[in-house]
Design an enzyme around this catalytic site. Structure first.
Site, mmCIF file in Angstrom:
data_model
loop_
_atom_site.group_PDB
_atom_site.id
_atom_site.type_symbol
_atom_site.label_atom_id
_atom_site.label_comp_id
_atom_site.label_asym_id
_atom_site.label_seq_id
_atom_site.Cartn_x
_atom_site.Cartn_y
_atom_site.Cartn_z
ATOM 1 N N SER A 1 49.354 -73.400 65.275
ATOM 2 C CA SER A 1 50.420 -73.026 66.061
ATOM 3 C C SER A 1 50.306 -71.962 67.027
ATOM 4 C CB SER A 1 51.797 -72.924 65.147
ATOM 5 O OG SER A 1 52.622 -72.320 66.036
ATOM 6 N N TYR B 1 56.526 -70.131 57.853
ATOM 7 C CA TYR B 1 56.002 -70.924 58.557
ATOM 8 C C TYR B 1 54.899 -70.431 59.466
ATOM 9 C CZ TYR B 1 55.327 -74.220 62.481
ATOM 10 O OH TYR B 1 54.678 -74.918 63.421
#
Length: 250
Positions: free
Chosen positions: A138, A151
């Site tokens: 990400s 996350y």
């Protein structure tokens, strides 16, 4: 990765980027199998998209991973690519003790799951002579978002895992490709209707263009994610981090 002739398994591809990528790869000429936990969703995908294979898998369960591997390899002995798409993203507040459950679930799904998948499928991929593991990190692996600390940490871990796996596997014929999405309009964290997020189809267009033009690419970076990916290198880290943190502070 040859997008026109690979046999690809994508666990965690029943919606969003995973399903979109599966359909694009199938349209390009690859054989694609998607995996997920929800059998009703898998059945709907099989009905709506003829030619897409489906396999039930829970990437948080080691036994489920092994069963899915055996099923996929039995059906597709030429399997030569695995995309480690499965992941969750939830806001968490460390001042709330209940957030520990979110953190633990996130680590198991986003980090331990991909590690287990690599171990499960690596013998099959090595036997092909030429194969691909695609990890999914990400933009938040490079500059984190305050609302999703675990996350961010798992995606930073996936980036580091990708870098080191690439070195360990460089003599095996198994290439490691890292896909690093920016904020994209999917159901993740309610981004589907967020006007600041990249439209999913635009993201997929860029990804397929990169993979088609650079089959040996190490990192798939669309233009939008470079704001984060290269922030530290370009001396913009504090600026980007503050921009992301301001969203948390409101």
């Amino acid at each position: 990765m040859d997008i026109t002739a690979s046999t690809v398994f994508i666990p965690g591809a029943t919606s969003g980027i995973g399903l979109g990528l599966a359909l694009r790869l199938q349209a390009a000429g690859s054989t694609v199998v998607v995996g997920g936990r929800r059998t009703e969703r898998l059945a709907a995908i099989a009905a709506e998209h003829p030619g897409i294979g489906t396999v039930e898998i829970d990437t948080a369960d080691p036994a489920s991973i092994e069963r899915a591997r055996d099923e996929v390899v039995s059906r597709h002995p030429g399997l030569d690519a695995v995309v480690l798409m499965a992941g969750i993203m939830e806001a968490e507040e460390f001042k709330d003790p209940a957030s520990l459950e979110i953190a633990e679930r996130t680590v198991v799904t986003n980090l331990l799951g991909p590690i287990r998948l690599v171990h499960a499928f690596l013998p099959q991929l090595r036997a092909q002579g030429s194969a691909t593991i695609m990890t999914v990190s990400s933009g938040l692996a490079s500059v984190p978002l305050a609302a999703t600390p675990t996350y961010n940490a798992t995606k930073a871990g996936i980036h580091s895992l990708s870098e080191t796996l690439r070195v360990q596997l460089e003599t095996t014929g198994v290439r490691v490709v890292e896909l690093a999405p920016p904020a994209t309009r999917t159901d993740l964290m309610g981004l589907k209707d967020n006007p600041t997020a990249l439209p999913l189809e635009d993201f997929l267009d860029e990804v397929m263009t990169i993979l088609g033009a650079q089959p040996d690419v190490a990192e798939v970076l669309v233009e939008r994610v470079k704001w984060q990916r290269f922030a530290e290198r370009e001396g913009r880290y504090d600026e980007v981090f503050e921009a992301l943190s301001s969203r948390y502070r409101g």
